[in-house]
Scaffold this motif. Structure first.
Motif, PDB file in Angstrom:
ATOM      1  N   ASP A 201       3.391   3.483   0.475  1.00  0.00           N
ATOM      2  CA  ASP A 201       2.665   4.121  -0.621  1.00  0.00           C
ATOM      3  C   ASP A 201       1.226   3.629  -0.598  1.00  0.00           C
ATOM      4  O   ASP A 201       0.830   2.826   0.266  1.00  0.00           O
ATOM      5  CB  ASP A 201       3.330   3.841  -1.964  1.00  0.00           C
ATOM      6  CG  ASP A 201       3.438   2.340  -2.278  1.00  0.00           C
ATOM      7  OD1 ASP A 201       2.775   1.528  -1.603  1.00  0.00           O
ATOM      8  OD2 ASP A 201       4.197   2.002  -3.204  1.00  0.00           O
ATOM      9  N   ASP A 202       0.404   4.077  -1.521  1.00  0.00           N
ATOM     10  CA  ASP A 202      -1.017   3.713  -1.521  1.00  0.00           C
ATOM     11  C   ASP A 202      -1.218   2.208  -1.639  1.00  0.00           C
ATOM     12  O   ASP A 202      -2.128   1.639  -1.025  1.00  0.00           O
ATOM     13  CB  ASP A 202      -1.742   4.432  -2.665  1.00  0.00           C
ATOM     14  CG  ASP A 202      -1.980   5.903  -2.370  1.00  0.00           C
ATOM     15  OD1 ASP A 202      -1.787   6.308  -1.203  1.00  0.00           O
ATOM     16  OD2 ASP A 202      -2.349   6.646  -3.298  1.00  0.00           O
ATOM     17  N   ARG A 203      -0.378   1.541  -2.445  1.00  0.00           N
ATOM     18  CA  ARG A 203      -0.528   0.097  -2.620  1.00  0.00           C
ATOM     19  C   ARG A 203      -0.283  -0.635  -1.299  1.00  0.00           C
ATOM     20  O   ARG A 203      -1.030  -1.546  -0.945  1.00  0.00           O
ATOM     21  CB  ARG A 203       0.439  -0.414  -3.682  1.00  0.00           C
ATOM     22  CG  ARG A 203       0.371  -1.920  -3.883  1.00  0.00           C
ATOM     23  CD  ARG A 203       1.365  -2.388  -4.925  1.00  0.00           C
ATOM     24  NE  ARG A 203       1.060  -1.846  -6.241  1.00  0.00           N
ATOM     25  CZ  ARG A 203       1.763  -2.131  -7.345  1.00  0.00           C
ATOM     26  NH1 ARG A 203       2.805  -2.936  -7.272  1.00  0.00           N
ATOM     27  NH2 ARG A 203       1.414  -1.602  -8.503  1.00  0.00           N
ATOM     28  N   ARG A 204       0.754  -0.218  -0.569  1.00  0.00           N
ATOM     29  CA  ARG A 204       1.060  -0.895   0.702  1.00  0.00           C
ATOM     30  C   ARG A 204      -0.002  -0.601   1.747  1.00  0.00           C
ATOM     31  O   ARG A 204      -0.379  -1.464   2.524  1.00  0.00           O
ATOM     32  CB  ARG A 204       2.437  -0.469   1.204  1.00  0.00           C
ATOM     33  CG  ARG A 204       2.955  -1.324   2.369  1.00  0.00           C
ATOM     34  CD  ARG A 204       4.393  -1.021   2.669  1.00  0.00           C
ATOM     35  NE  ARG A 204       4.917  -1.898   3.719  1.00  0.00           N
ATOM     36  CZ  ARG A 204       6.140  -1.786   4.233  1.00  0.00           C
ATOM     37  NH1 ARG A 204       6.962  -0.860   3.764  1.00  0.00           N
ATOM     38  NH2 ARG A 204       6.540  -2.610   5.186  1.00  0.00           N
ATOM     39  N   HIS A 206      -3.143  -0.014   1.133  1.00  0.00           N
ATOM     40  CA  HIS A 206      -4.295  -0.838   0.748  1.00  0.00           C
ATOM     41  C   HIS A 206      -4.108  -2.279   1.220  1.00  0.00           C
ATOM     42  O   HIS A 206      -5.048  -2.905   1.728  1.00  0.00           O
ATOM     43  CB  HIS A 206      -4.473  -0.800  -0.770  1.00  0.00           C
ATOM     44  CG  HIS A 206      -5.591  -1.670  -1.263  1.00  0.00           C
ATOM     45  ND1 HIS A 206      -6.927  -1.306  -1.131  1.00  0.00           N
ATOM     46  CD2 HIS A 206      -5.594  -2.887  -1.867  1.00  0.00           C
ATOM     47  CE1 HIS A 206      -7.696  -2.266  -1.630  1.00  0.00           C
ATOM     48  NE2 HIS A 206      -6.912  -3.231  -2.088  1.00  0.00           N
ATOM     49  N   ALA A 207      -2.899  -2.813   1.068  1.00  0.00           N
ATOM     50  CA  ALA A 207      -2.627  -4.187   1.499  1.00  0.00           C
ATOM     51  C   ALA A 207      -2.749  -4.341   3.008  1.00  0.00           C
ATOM     52  O   ALA A 207      -3.310  -5.331   3.503  1.00  0.00           O
ATOM     53  CB  ALA A 207      -1.233  -4.608   1.039  1.00  0.00           C
TER      54      ALA A 207
END
Length: 213
Positions: A201-204, A206-207
């Protein structure tokens, strides 16, 4: 700082899996633990439900790696390795291409690389060509034990690779910004399909991109 690199190459016979393992361990030891391999063969499992899951797991490891090493041996390059290399270039993951096969191959000029020209000429990429037979003759002389010969062989090869790792990691990114990188990563994941959109997802994303520095 520990750098996790994806180690791509054939893993279909005892020579492949043992050679990959020995080289990865030599790189880790001789870099003082700085360079640690994400080695697909350690996670391959014939009990996985489908080949798609194996593919997606390999791409996951590539996406989460800060660099990649590609074994470009053979008269014709392993097709899976080539697919992963092109994915790494799309994602601008620093790449080192290793060829220890002393045979001439490919369709380039005499001073070109020994593989298909479509796999050459990319930025953020270093090429290491070291003849395995030359290294073997150098380190496996009469009276040398197998363990001593293997250590000397892989110590020299890993030392050359570590130097190339250091060089390619210093090169600037091809992305204009972190936001640009995240956009490309999202596109790559959607294009690949399979289970990847569910995993990233976007959070992963970004990480992952932030972890590249």
């Amino acid at each position: 700082m520990t750098v996790h690199y994806y180690f791509a190459g054939a893993l279909f016979c005892h020579k492949d899996v043992i050679g990959n393992h020995l080289l990865a361990e030599s790189i880790r030891e001789n870099s003082g633990g700085k360079y640690v391999a994400n080695l697909p063969q350690r996670e391959e499992n014939q009990l996985r439900p489908s080949p798609l899951e194996i593919r997606d797991n390999d791409y996951r490891m590539l996406l989460e790696s800060q660099m990649a090493l590609f074994n470009f041996d053979g008269s014709d390059l392993d097709s899976g390795t080539v697919a992963e290399f092109l994915a790494a270039r799309f994602l601008d993951i620093p790449c080192v291409l290793l060829r220890t096969d002393f045979r001439s191959a490919g369709d380039q000029n005499a001073d070109g690389e020994n593989w298909n020209l479509m796999c050459s000429g990319y930025p953020h990429t270093r090429v290491v060509s070291v003849g395995a037979m030359e290294l073997y003759q150098k380190h496996f002389r009469a009276g040398v034990s197998v363990s001593d010969g293997l250590k000397a062989f892989y110590d020299e090869l890993s030392g050359i690779l570590i130097a190339s790792f250091e060089e390619v990691m210093k090169e600037p990114s091809c992305f204009a910004s972190r936001e640009d990188a995240e956009r490309i990563y999202r596109h790559f994941i959607q294009v690949c399909g399979g289970t990847l959109p569910l995993q990233f997802d976007d959070r992963r994303i970004h990480a992952v991109v932030s972890g590249r520095g």
